[in-house]
Scaffold this motif. Sequence first.
Motif, PDB file in Angstrom:
ATOM      1  N   GLU A  22       0.314  -0.916  -0.097  1.00 50.00           N
ATOM      2  CA  GLU A  22      -0.050  -0.195  -0.089  1.00 50.00           C
ATOM      3  C   GLU A  22       0.977   1.825   0.289  1.00 50.00           C
ATOM      4  O   GLU A  22       1.955   1.416   0.797  1.00 50.00           O
ATOM      5  N   ILE A  23       0.828   2.184  -0.983  1.00 48.36           N
ATOM      6  CA  ILE A  23       1.591   3.333  -0.561  1.00 48.36           C
ATOM      7  C   ILE A  23       1.459   4.388  -0.735  1.00 48.36           C
ATOM      8  O   ILE A  23      -0.526   4.623  -1.232  1.00 48.36           O
ATOM      9  N   ARG A  24       1.035   5.218   0.479  1.00 45.96           N
ATOM     10  CA  ARG A  24       0.839   6.580   0.378  1.00 45.96           C
ATOM     11  C   ARG A  24       1.360   7.251  -0.058  1.00 45.96           C
ATOM     12  O   ARG A  24       2.860   7.633   0.575  1.00 45.96           O
ATOM     13  N   PHE A  25       1.512   8.630   0.263  1.00 48.27           N
ATOM     14  CA  PHE A  25       2.478  10.228  -0.612  1.00 48.27           C
ATOM     15  C   PHE A  25       2.279  11.587  -0.554  1.00 48.27           C
ATOM     16  O   PHE A  25       1.307  12.203  -0.428  1.00 48.27           O
ATOM     17  N   VAL A  41      -1.949   2.664   9.757  1.00 48.57           N
ATOM     18  CA  VAL A  41      -1.879   2.393  11.015  1.00 48.57           C
ATOM     19  C   VAL A  41      -3.120   0.787  11.041  1.00 48.57           C
ATOM     20  O   VAL A  41      -3.462  -0.097  11.569  1.00 48.57           O
ATOM     21  N   ALA A  42      -5.012   1.760   9.967  1.00 51.67           N
ATOM     22  CA  ALA A  42      -5.511   0.824  11.485  1.00 51.67           C
ATOM     23  C   ALA A  42      -5.804  -0.185   9.833  1.00 51.67           C
ATOM     24  O   ALA A  42      -7.086  -1.177  10.038  1.00 51.67           O
ATOM     25  N   LEU A  43      -4.825  -0.504   8.645  1.00 47.02           N
ATOM     26  CA  LEU A  43      -4.430  -2.073   7.595  1.00 47.02           C
ATOM     27  C   LEU A  43      -3.687  -3.156   9.200  1.00 47.02           C
ATOM     28  O   LEU A  43      -4.626  -3.760   8.601  1.00 47.02           O
ATOM     29  N   ALA A  44      -3.412  -2.324   9.829  1.00 44.16           N
ATOM     30  CA  ALA A  44      -3.100  -3.348  10.330  1.00 44.16           C
ATOM     31  C   ALA A  44      -1.669  -4.419   9.647  1.00 44.16           C
ATOM     32  O   ALA A  44      -1.304  -5.152   9.330  1.00 44.16           O
ATOM     33  N   PRO A  45      -0.858  -3.646   9.104  1.00 47.10           N
ATOM     34  CA  PRO A  45       0.518  -4.179   7.934  1.00 47.10           C
ATOM     35  C   PRO A  45       1.385  -4.795   8.993  1.00 47.10           C
ATOM     36  O   PRO A  45       1.496  -4.742   9.965  1.00 47.10           O
ATOM     37  N   ASP A  46       1.873  -6.118   8.368  1.00 50.05           N
ATOM     38  CA  ASP A  46       3.455  -6.580   8.745  1.00 50.05           C
ATOM     39  C   ASP A  46       4.178  -6.031   9.603  1.00 50.05           C
ATOM     40  O   ASP A  46       4.796  -5.671   9.822  1.00 50.05           O
ATOM     41  N   VAL A  47       4.854  -4.582   8.422  1.00 50.67           N
ATOM     42  CA  VAL A  47       5.436  -4.097   8.000  1.00 50.67           C
ATOM     43  C   VAL A  47       4.928  -2.951   7.408  1.00 50.67           C
ATOM     44  O   VAL A  47       4.279  -2.320   6.528  1.00 50.67           O
ATOM     45  N   ILE A  48       5.890  -1.306   7.797  1.00 46.12           N
ATOM     46  CA  ILE A  48       5.594  -0.168   6.743  1.00 46.12           C
ATOM     47  C   ILE A  48       6.911   0.610   7.085  1.00 46.12           C
ATOM     48  O   ILE A  48       7.876   0.971   7.598  1.00 46.12           O
ATOM     49  N   VAL A  49       7.507   1.345   6.187  1.00 46.80           N
ATOM     50  CA  VAL A  49       8.733   1.773   5.405  1.00 46.80           C
ATOM     51  C   VAL A  49       7.790   3.211   5.451  1.00 46.80           C
ATOM     52  O   VAL A  49       7.365   3.586   4.821  1.00 46.80           O
ATOM     53  N   GLY A  50       9.190   3.543   6.223  1.00 47.04           N
ATOM     54  CA  GLY A  50       8.690   4.683   5.876  1.00 47.04           C
ATOM     55  C   GLY A  50       9.681   5.953   5.752  1.00 47.04           C
ATOM     56  O   GLY A  50      10.622   5.602   5.472  1.00 47.04           O
ATOM     57  N   GLN A  51       9.912   7.218   5.349  1.00 45.65           N
ATOM     58  CA  GLN A  51      11.354   8.355   4.754  1.00 45.65           C
ATOM     59  C   GLN A  51      10.761   9.469   5.401  1.00 45.65           C
ATOM     60  O   GLN A  51       9.207   9.900   5.444  1.00 45.65           O
ATOM     61  N   THR A  52      11.687  10.269   6.199  1.00 44.32           N
ATOM     62  CA  THR A  52      11.436  12.069   6.672  1.00 44.32           C
ATOM     63  C   THR A  52      10.681  12.416   8.174  1.00 44.32           C
ATOM     64  O   THR A  52      10.425  10.893   8.738  1.00 44.32           O
ATOM     65  N   THR A  53      11.647  13.222   8.379  1.00 44.57           N
ATOM     66  CA  THR A  53      11.706  12.825   9.599  1.00 44.57           C
ATOM     67  C   THR A  53       9.645  13.497  10.542  1.00 44.57           C
ATOM     68  O   THR A  53       9.877  12.375  11.047  1.00 44.57           O
ATOM     69  N   PRO A  54       9.012  13.932  10.036  1.00 42.87           N
ATOM     70  CA  PRO A  54       8.007  14.026  10.056  1.00 42.87           C
ATOM     71  C   PRO A  54       7.010  13.083  10.001  1.00 42.87           C
ATOM     72  O   PRO A  54       6.454  12.665  10.748  1.00 42.87           O
ATOM     73  N   VAL A  55       7.018  11.561   8.508  1.00 43.13           N
ATOM     74  CA  VAL A  55       6.475  10.671   8.562  1.00 43.13           C
ATOM     75  C   VAL A  55       7.142   9.819   9.786  1.00 43.13           C
ATOM     76  O   VAL A  55       6.003   9.128  10.302  1.00 43.13           O
ATOM     77  N   ILE A  56       8.448   9.917   9.994  1.00 36.34           N
ATOM     78  CA  ILE A  56       8.530   8.582  11.965  1.00 36.34           C
ATOM     79  C   ILE A  56       8.297   8.767  12.883  1.00 36.34           C
ATOM     80  O   ILE A  56       7.709   8.189  13.576  1.00 36.34           O
ATOM     81  N   ARG A  57       8.183  10.293  12.846  1.00 33.51           N
ATOM     82  CA  ARG A  57       7.636  10.751  13.891  1.00 33.51           C
ATOM     83  C   ARG A  57       6.133  10.843  14.638  1.00 33.51           C
ATOM     84  O   ARG A  57       5.592   9.865  14.888  1.00 33.51           O
ATOM     85  N   ALA A  62       1.982   6.844  16.745  1.00 34.96           N
ATOM     86  CA  ALA A  62       0.571   5.721  15.874  1.00 34.96           C
ATOM     87  C   ALA A  62       0.625   4.599  16.390  1.00 34.96           C
ATOM     88  O   ALA A  62      -0.096   4.133  16.467  1.00 34.96           O
ATOM     89  N   THR A  63       1.603   4.716  17.080  1.00 34.99           N
ATOM     90  CA  THR A  63       2.000   2.527  16.300  1.00 34.99           C
ATOM     91  C   THR A  63       3.842   2.099  17.415  1.00 34.99           C
ATOM     92  O   THR A  63       4.576   2.814  16.681  1.00 34.99           O
ATOM     93  N   SER A  64       2.951   1.164  18.735  1.00 39.20           N
ATOM     94  CA  SER A  64       4.322   0.889  19.244  1.00 39.20           C
ATOM     95  C   SER A  64       4.640  -0.771  18.491  1.00 39.20           C
ATOM     96  O   SER A  64       5.816  -1.263  19.244  1.00 39.20           O
ATOM     97  N   SER A  65       3.693  -0.984  18.350  1.00 34.30           N
ATOM     98  CA  SER A  65       3.942  -2.850  18.028  1.00 34.30           C
ATOM     99  C   SER A  65       4.083  -3.423  16.473  1.00 34.30           C
ATOM    100  O   SER A  65       4.975  -4.027  16.337  1.00 34.30           O
ATOM    101  N   ILE A  66       3.310  -1.786  15.796  1.00 34.43           N
ATOM    102  CA  ILE A  66       3.828  -2.416  13.750  1.00 34.43           C
ATOM    103  C   ILE A  66       5.415  -2.035  13.601  1.00 34.43           C
ATOM    104  O   ILE A  66       5.954  -1.075  14.103  1.00 34.43           O
TER     105      ILE A  66
END
Length: 282
Positions: A22-25, A41-57, A62-66
Amino acid sequence: MTALKQGLQELGWTDGRNVQIEIRFAGADAGRIRTHVAELVALAPDVIVGQTTPVIRALRQATSSIPIVMAAINDPVDQGFVSSLAHPGGNITGFTFVDFQMVGKWLEILKEAAPGVSRAALMFNPDTSPHYYVFLRSFEAEPRAIAVEVTAGPVRNTTEVEEALAKLGREPGGGLIVAPDAFTIVHHPLFIGLAQQHRVPAVYSTRAYVAQGALMSYGPDPYDNFRRSASYVDRILKGAKPADLPIQQPTKFELAINLKTAKALGLQIPDRLLALADEVIE
């Protein structure tokens, strides 16, 4: 995304066959970032790949488990995303992009290409990348031979970018370092065009910008970072925990120079710098 998908495919994962991507920009839009993060996060994926400070923040809030893989992030320890590079802890791991030492590299290259530069502005958006203030303080504390004053150039919107570049162009000896962050990435065509318009020598972090008219760039290969991120996605999908995967640093750096832009600025690029370049546009 192409680089990440290529990396995954080499490891046996094909989108639409044995993995769903699933891609979001959201660019640098804080509201869209929060919306997209909530959706993912609502999709409960097995892993999320992110880039940039505001995205990772936003993902961290939003999640401490995914599991989260940072594809390219600056200074993740001081930003509080991970406990340490060797032992991230928590649900976040991944790959760094630039550190404070890059400020010195950018300045060195800028001064060599444009000897008339006596002061340089490190331009970034403090709302999306406040760590550049820390980078500048760390850089100022280092002994150095290059007699160029480096100052912070915070810009929060396109109007401030236009005003800052116009001011740099009016005063002699001005140079520009465009630091990579969510805002400067989205608006890089504006920086390139204004630097040309106001005849300000500028260095960027991404090689692709040089083909678009930027004078030069030096920095990690972002596509290589995304390809390498696939290895952590693979390991997490096979059961590894992010806390056990050390943060990795860039291994491939690139220097690119645009001689057409240099000529328009009245600059003669030294042969030594040209010999070091991975790409020279004539």
